[in-house]
Design a protein around this motif. Structure first.
Motif, mmCIF file in Angstrom:
data_model
loop_
_atom_site.group_PDB
_atom_site.id
_atom_site.type_symbol
_atom_site.label_atom_id
_atom_site.label_comp_id
_atom_site.label_asym_id
_atom_site.label_seq_id
_atom_site.Cartn_x
_atom_site.Cartn_y
_atom_site.Cartn_z
ATOM 1 N N LYS A 177 -0.630 -9.590 -5.117
ATOM 2 C CA LYS A 177 0.830 -9.799 -4.978
ATOM 3 C C LYS A 177 1.541 -8.595 -4.351
ATOM 4 N N LEU A 178 0.855 -7.904 -3.442
ATOM 5 C CA LEU A 178 1.476 -6.780 -2.734
ATOM 6 C C LEU A 178 2.398 -7.323 -1.648
ATOM 7 N N ASP A 179 3.509 -6.634 -1.393
ATOM 8 C CA ASP A 179 4.316 -7.031 -0.229
ATOM 9 C C ASP A 179 4.366 -5.923 0.819
ATOM 10 N N THR A 180 3.859 -4.733 0.456
ATOM 11 C CA THR A 180 3.877 -3.578 1.354
ATOM 12 C C THR A 180 2.584 -2.799 1.170
ATOM 13 N N VAL A 181 1.984 -2.365 2.283
ATOM 14 C CA VAL A 181 0.765 -1.556 2.212
ATOM 15 C C VAL A 181 0.925 -0.355 3.148
ATOM 16 N N ILE A 182 0.675 0.830 2.582
ATOM 17 C CA ILE A 182 0.756 2.056 3.382
ATOM 18 C C ILE A 182 -0.583 2.323 4.049
ATOM 19 N N LEU A 183 -0.552 2.521 5.370
ATOM 20 C CA LEU A 183 -1.746 2.973 6.082
ATOM 21 C C LEU A 183 -1.822 4.477 5.844
ATOM 22 N N GLY A 184 -2.493 4.863 4.762
ATOM 23 C CA GLY A 184 -2.495 6.244 4.315
ATOM 24 C C GLY A 184 -3.541 7.109 4.991
ATOM 25 N N CYS A 185 -3.790 6.852 6.247
ATOM 26 C CA CYS A 185 -4.688 7.665 7.068
ATOM 27 C C CYS A 185 -4.250 7.426 8.499
ATOM 28 N N THR A 186 -4.096 8.503 9.273
ATOM 29 C CA THR A 186 -3.558 8.321 10.634
ATOM 30 C C THR A 186 -4.562 7.672 11.585
ATOM 31 N N HIS A 187 -5.817 7.512 11.148
ATOM 32 C CA HIS A 187 -6.776 6.753 11.959
ATOM 33 C C HIS A 187 -6.500 5.238 11.876
ATOM 34 N N TYR A 188 -5.920 4.806 10.769
ATOM 35 C CA TYR A 188 -5.866 3.365 10.490
ATOM 36 C C TYR A 188 -4.990 2.534 11.437
ATOM 37 N N PRO A 189 -3.921 3.099 12.041
ATOM 38 C CA PRO A 189 -3.162 2.277 12.997
ATOM 39 C C PRO A 189 -4.008 1.765 14.160
ATOM 40 N N LEU A 190 -5.128 2.436 14.458
ATOM 41 C CA LEU A 190 -6.016 1.938 15.515
ATOM 42 C C LEU A 190 -6.720 0.649 15.079
ATOM 43 N N LEU A 191 -6.682 0.373 13.772
ATOM 44 C CA LEU A 191 -7.260 -0.863 13.225
ATOM 45 C C LEU A 191 -6.164 -1.810 12.713
ATOM 46 N N LYS A 192 -4.930 -1.498 13.080
ATOM 47 C CA LYS A 192 -3.779 -2.178 12.468
ATOM 48 C C LYS A 192 -3.817 -3.702 12.605
ATOM 49 N N HIS A 193 -4.181 -4.190 13.792
ATOM 50 C CA HIS A 193 -4.200 -5.652 13.989
ATOM 51 C C HIS A 193 -5.214 -6.327 13.070
ATOM 52 N N MET A 194 -6.369 -5.706 12.932
ATOM 53 C CA MET A 194 -7.405 -6.264 12.037
ATOM 54 C C MET A 194 -6.949 -6.206 10.581
ATOM 55 N N ILE A 195 -6.315 -5.103 10.197
ATOM 56 C CA ILE A 195 -5.827 -4.944 8.823
ATOM 57 C C ILE A 195 -4.747 -5.987 8.533
ATOM 58 N N GLN A 196 -3.836 -6.174 9.484
ATOM 59 C CA GLN A 196 -2.759 -7.159 9.311
ATOM 60 C C GLN A 196 -3.323 -8.568 9.182
ATOM 61 N N ASN A 197 -4.291 -8.902 10.035
ATOM 62 C CA ASN A 197 -4.922 -10.229 9.980
ATOM 63 C C ASN A 197 -5.576 -10.470 8.630
ATOM 64 N N GLU A 198 -6.203 -9.441 8.108
ATOM 65 C CA GLU A 198 -6.931 -9.570 6.854
ATOM 66 C C GLU A 198 -5.992 -9.702 5.661
ATOM 67 N N LEU A 199 -4.907 -8.911 5.647
ATOM 68 C CA LEU A 199 -3.987 -8.918 4.509
ATOM 69 C C LEU A 199 -2.959 -10.047 4.601
ATOM 70 N N GLY A 200 -2.730 -10.537 5.823
ATOM 71 C CA GLY A 200 -1.767 -11.625 6.011
ATOM 72 C C GLY A 200 -0.465 -11.123 6.616
ATOM 73 N N SER A 201 0.176 -12.015 7.354
ATOM 74 C CA SER A 201 1.366 -11.629 8.135
ATOM 75 C C SER A 201 2.586 -11.308 7.269
#
Length: 271
Positions: A177-201
């Motif tokens: 039931k999360l509504d917000t997730v922090i990308l707590g590593c500056t490498h992670y925005p390079l995976l942002k689309h995959m992370i968003q797809n996995e967690l949901g729009s």
């Protein structure tokens, strides 16, 4: 300190380029020096004392280049080394954890925030403390994602292997039931689309590095050290890496809209 001195950015590898990308967009007049310690990346699994030592080595290198501000564009280094380095230097020093936490508290509606980061960042509980300090009623669910940084550093972040690893790693955050997730590593925005797809729009992703640049801008004005467009100085961008310049340049050219990035290899010594 003069307006025309560069801003220094340090990171364990290429991740801090996501912060630089935002800096180039928001602060087009500023010169930038970037150092990524790709030879010793990832920092996440390393002991805190070692991360502090490495962060100091990078800091000293950039201080010799006469920077006017230091951005620790690495969550692991921010978590363990920011306070010490900030106290020791006469120039402004900024980390990525507080700006990311502030943005997440602002973004959440149900006060259920997820944090994904390296083992070191998660173990430090730095985000949890920062979030609770600003919003005590917030529930924080943290998850270490140790395989994410190696994917990015090996330039595999567009691959099907990356997609599979992202999917498997983020499974524990499903149905929380999360509504917000922090990308707590500056490498992670390079995976942002995959992370968003996995967690949901519906989940809002907070890019801690991008949020940090807003703070950099504020501090440049506060200390009156911002480079003015009428000062007739063309901003420069220099990149240094302790690892392979070839891989660094491939990722930097893919990620930053700058012509012909060519990084310089340096050796900080010590393993």
């Amino acid at each position: 300190m003069t307006h025309t001195q560069p801003i220094g950015f340090i990171d364990s590898g290429v991740g801090g380029l996501t912060v630089v990308k935002e800096a180039i967009k928001q602060l087009p007049n500023e010169s930038i020096l970037y150092l990524g310690d790709t030879a010793r990346c990832p920092y996440g699994p390393r002991p805190a004392e070692q991360v502090i030592d490495y962060t100091w080595q990078m800091t000293r290198f950039l201080l010799e280049k006469n920077i006017k501000m230091l951005v620790i564009a690495c969550n692991t280094a921010t978590a363990v080394a920011l306070d010490e380095i900030k106290a020791a230097l006469s120039i402004p020093v900024i980390g990525v954890i507080l700006p990311g936490s502030r943005a997440a508290v602002k973004a959440t509606s149900n006060h259920r925030i997820g944090v994904i980061g390296t083992a070191g960042t998660i173990k430090s509980h730095s985000y949890e403390r920062a979030l609770k300090a600003k919003s005590p009623q917030t529930t924080v669910i943290s998850l270490a994602c140790p395989k994410f940084v190696p994917i990015v550093e090996s330039n595999q972040y567009h691959s099907s292997v990356a997609k599979k690893i992202v999917s498997e790693t983020l499974r524990p955050l499903k149905n929380k039931k999360l509504d917000t997730v922090i990308l707590g590593c500056t490498h992670y925005p390079l995976l942002k689309h995959m992370i968003q797809n996995e967690l949901g729009s519906t989940i809002r992703l907070i890019d801690s590095g991008a949020e940090t640049v807003g703070e950099v801008s504020t501090l440049l004005d506060y200390f009156d050290i911002a480079q003015q467009s009428d000062q007739d100085v063309i901003p420069t961008h220099e990149f240094y890496t302790t690892g392979s310049p070839k891989i660094f340049d491939e990722i930097a050219n893919d990620w930053l809209d700058l012509p012909n990035i060519s990084s310089n290899h340096i050796d900080l010594g010590g393993k």
